[in-house]
Design a protein around this motif. Structure first.
Motif, mmCIF file in Angstrom:
data_model
loop_
_atom_site.group_PDB
_atom_site.id
_atom_site.type_symbol
_atom_site.label_atom_id
_atom_site.label_comp_id
_atom_site.label_asym_id
_atom_site.label_seq_id
_atom_site.Cartn_x
_atom_site.Cartn_y
_atom_site.Cartn_z
ATOM 1 N N ILE A 102 0.832 -1.204 0.000
ATOM 2 C CA ILE A 102 0.000 0.000 0.000
ATOM 3 C C ILE A 102 0.867 1.255 0.000
ATOM 4 N N ASN A 103 1.990 1.203 0.688
ATOM 5 C CA ASN A 103 2.844 2.367 0.917
ATOM 6 C C ASN A 103 3.814 2.584 -0.249
ATOM 7 N N VAL A 104 3.270 2.795 -1.445
ATOM 8 C CA VAL A 104 4.104 3.040 -2.624
ATOM 9 C C VAL A 104 4.350 4.540 -2.777
ATOM 10 N N VAL A 105 3.275 5.302 -2.895
ATOM 11 C CA VAL A 105 3.353 6.767 -2.928
ATOM 12 C C VAL A 105 2.514 7.294 -1.773
ATOM 13 N N ARG A 106 3.088 8.178 -0.969
ATOM 14 C CA ARG A 106 2.376 8.702 0.201
ATOM 15 C C ARG A 106 2.053 10.176 -0.002
ATOM 16 N N ILE A 107 0.835 10.537 0.360
ATOM 17 C CA ILE A 107 0.401 11.936 0.355
ATOM 18 C C ILE A 107 -0.063 12.274 1.766
ATOM 19 N N PHE A 108 0.466 13.345 2.324
ATOM 20 C CA PHE A 108 0.023 13.789 3.646
ATOM 21 C C PHE A 108 -0.899 14.979 3.478
ATOM 22 N N MET A 109 -2.151 14.836 3.932
ATOM 23 C CA MET A 109 -3.103 15.940 3.893
ATOM 24 C C MET A 109 -2.952 16.764 5.166
ATOM 25 N N PRO A 110 -2.500 18.009 5.043
ATOM 26 C CA PRO A 110 -2.218 18.812 6.242
ATOM 27 C C PRO A 110 -3.503 19.215 6.960
ATOM 28 N N PRO A 111 -3.472 19.264 8.288
ATOM 29 C CA PRO A 111 -4.638 19.776 9.018
ATOM 30 C C PRO A 111 -4.817 21.263 8.726
ATOM 31 N N LEU A 112 -6.033 21.747 8.892
ATOM 32 C CA LEU A 112 -6.334 23.140 8.555
ATOM 33 C C LEU A 112 -5.534 24.117 9.412
ATOM 34 N N ARG A 113 -5.206 23.747 10.641
ATOM 35 C CA ARG A 113 -4.441 24.649 11.509
ATOM 36 C C ARG A 113 -3.034 24.899 10.971
ATOM 37 N N GLN A 114 -2.556 24.027 10.069
ATOM 38 C CA GLN A 114 -1.230 24.212 9.477
ATOM 39 C C GLN A 114 -1.280 24.953 8.154
ATOM 40 N N ARG A 115 -2.477 25.313 7.707
ATOM 41 C CA ARG A 115 -2.608 26.055 6.447
ATOM 42 C C ARG A 115 -3.730 27.086 6.555
ATOM 43 N N LYS A 116 -3.669 27.881 7.621
ATOM 44 C CA LYS A 116 -4.749 28.832 7.883
ATOM 45 C C LYS A 116 -4.867 29.900 6.800
ATOM 46 N N GLU A 117 -3.787 30.149 6.050
ATOM 47 C CA GLU A 117 -3.875 31.139 4.976
ATOM 48 C C GLU A 117 -4.855 30.726 3.884
ATOM 49 N N ASP A 118 -5.260 29.437 3.866
ATOM 50 C CA ASP A 118 -6.242 28.960 2.886
ATOM 51 C C ASP A 118 -7.686 29.203 3.322
ATOM 52 N N ILE A 119 -7.885 29.615 4.584
ATOM 53 C CA ILE A 119 -9.253 29.733 5.112
ATOM 54 C C ILE A 119 -10.100 30.737 4.317
ATOM 55 N N PRO A 120 -9.620 31.959 3.999
ATOM 56 C CA PRO A 120 -10.474 32.877 3.230
ATOM 57 C C PRO A 120 -10.924 32.295 1.897
ATOM 58 N N GLU A 121 -10.024 31.631 1.187
ATOM 59 C CA GLU A 121 -10.391 31.042 -0.103
ATOM 60 C C GLU A 121 -11.396 29.904 0.079
ATOM 61 N N LEU A 122 -11.205 29.100 1.113
ATOM 62 C CA LEU A 122 -12.153 28.024 1.402
ATOM 63 C C LEU A 122 -13.529 28.581 1.750
ATOM 64 N N VAL A 123 -13.553 29.631 2.560
ATOM 65 C CA VAL A 123 -14.840 30.236 2.955
ATOM 66 C C VAL A 123 -15.577 30.765 1.731
ATOM 67 N N ARG A 124 -14.869 31.453 0.847
ATOM 68 C CA ARG A 124 -15.508 31.965 -0.373
ATOM 69 C C ARG A 124 -16.080 30.825 -1.214
#
Length: 454
Positions: free
Chosen positions: A281-303
């Motif tokens: 299963i562990n061939v290619v790994r993608i880590f989805m960051p928690p929202l607290r680590q990418r707060k600059e995305d919140i305005p775009e997400l809200v829109r």
């Protein structure tokens, strides 16, 4: 060995100058331009060993030129730089057969190393030439331009046109299934259906039946035209793990994309997950960051969520700046899912056209109270933490100079004040009122606890 030539196309003069000087210092000859016509002319004349280009050169998108460039010089590596930084940009770059994609801003040494690799190895083959699926950013499967999301986009763009098995890791609510769907939807289109199984919510018998079928009807895992998304692969029963290993040893079958919120390596150590399945299963790994680590995305997400609410028939709403500041300060333990649910709830229930800070405060307070009422009491949880972290200190402490009481109180008080300050966006007068303390006392405690510089 003759000096290699890099064709640099960038309409921002300052970026063009920095990249030019860096590549020259690295030992390359550089031809630089801001013109799409000049770049295309150089390529057709056979000049250049690598192309480094921005996505837009004036009004011309490089993706409009890439088909003709690929026809004229199919072996020429093209590295695309982009300030757009959405998953659609990364996907378009991969579909048009670029060597690699660099979101701006980037480390200049990263570009130099990438140029070196492009010169040494064969360029990536053009995996697909079909048109993109939609161009509205609010319709993108994943939204955000933060650095953690750029890494997600880069990996997706590299695996979406392959059959590689992908493991997506991250907390609940971070968008793991959305990433899996993006890999499927933005890929080459050769696979038809996307099937998602929530293993944590399914009984064992149903998992085996859906995955592996019956003697009369084959299961989803045997569909060669499918992408099979296994949500919470760590909850896969032992018998099903054995069957999945056997299937993955054989040729054919569905492409597997799995996700987990718990570390699989730890499950392997505990004997709860097969080691051979983990490595498959562990061939290619993608880590989805928690929202607290990418707060600059919140305005775009809200829109995006407000527009999504409109499409569902709800009234148009706006967010006042103070409300956005409060959402930026909050840590979102439920991640993007919690943010979306809050925006949808306010879009449906708020009578006013503008969502206020008071609206956000009310909803966040209601959620906090709900968590408290549904979980173990706060005092009980504190008692558990004290047993875990303080018991050893109590057993070893000297009665003459122990400071355990003071240290424990400070360790509780510090995060309490930080939390209250985040709720009030740093307003100390309101923070003091919320905590029920004198503002001078609060100011003294902030200084004493070392919070003034935070």
């Amino acid at each position: 060995m003759s000096q290699k030539t890099i064709l640099l196309a960038e309409d921002d003069a300052s970026i063009r100058l920095v990249v030019n000087q860096t590549l020259v210092t690295a030992g390359y000859q550089v031809r630089a331009t801001s013109s799409a016509d000049a770049l295309e002319r150089w390529i057709r004349n056979g000049e250049g060993d690598v192309v480094v280009t921005d996505v837009y050169l004036g009004d011309t998108a490089i993706f409009e030129l890439l088909p003709s460039i690929k026809l004229a010089r199919p072996e020429l590596p093209v590295i695309v730089m982009s300030g757009q930084n959405t998953i659609l940009t990364a996907a378009s770059a991969a579909r048009h057969g670029v060597y690699d994609y660099l979101p701006k801003p980037f480390d200049i040494d990263q570009l130099t190393n990438l140029v070196g690799r492009a010169l040494k190895g064969p360029p990536k083959k053009d995996a697909a030439t079909r048109a993109g699926k939609g161009d509205a950013e609010t319709n993108l499967p994943l939204i955000g331009r933060s650095d953690p999301m750029q890494e997600v986009y880069r990996i997706i763009s590299r695996v979406m046109n392959t059959d590689l098995t992908v493991l997506i890791e991250g907390e609940s609510g971070t968008g793991k299934e959305l990433a899996a769907r993006a890999i499927h939807q933005l890929g080459s289109g050769e696979r038809g259906v996307f099937k998602a199984l929530d293993l944590a919510a399914m009984p064992t018998e149903q998992i085996s039946k859906d995955l592996f079928g019956t003697p009369e009807e084959p299961g989803l895992a045997f569909q060669e035209d499918a992408t099979l998304y296994l949500d919470e692969i760590g909850d896969l029963p032992a018998e099903a793990q054995t069957q999945l290993v056997k299937l993955m040893r054989e040729a054919g079958g569905a492409r597997i994309i799995a996700s987990t919120r718990q570390p699989l390596a730890k499950l392997v150590d505990n004997g709860d997950f097969r080691e051979d399945l983990f490595y498959r299963i562990n061939v290619v790994r993608i880590f989805m960051p928690p929202l607290r680590q990418r707060k600059e995305d919140i305005p775009e997400l809200v829109r995006a969520f407000l527009l999504r609410a409109q499409r569902k028939g709800l009234a148009a709403k706006q967010i006042e700046p103070a409300a956005m500041d409060l959402m930026m300060a909050y840590d979102w333990p439920g991640n993007v899912r919690e943010l979306e649910n809050l925006i949808m709830r306010l879009a449906a229930l708020s009578p006013d056209p503008v969502i206020s800070q008071r609206d956000i405060e009310r909803e966040l307070r209601a959620e906090a109270l709900k968590d408290i009422s549904s979980n173990t009491s706060f005092e009980k949880e504190v008692e558990t933490l004290l047993h875990r972290y303080i018991m050893a200190d109590l057993l070893q402490a000297s009665p003459d100079d122990s400071k355990i009481h003071q240290e424990v109180l400070e360790q509780v008080e510090r995060p309490l004040i930080k939390l209250a300050l985040s709720v009030t966006s740093g307003n100390k007068l309101r923070t003091a009122a919320l905590l029920g303390v004198n503002r001078n006392t609060l100011r003294a405690r902030i200084n004493s606890l070392g919070l003034a510089d935070d």
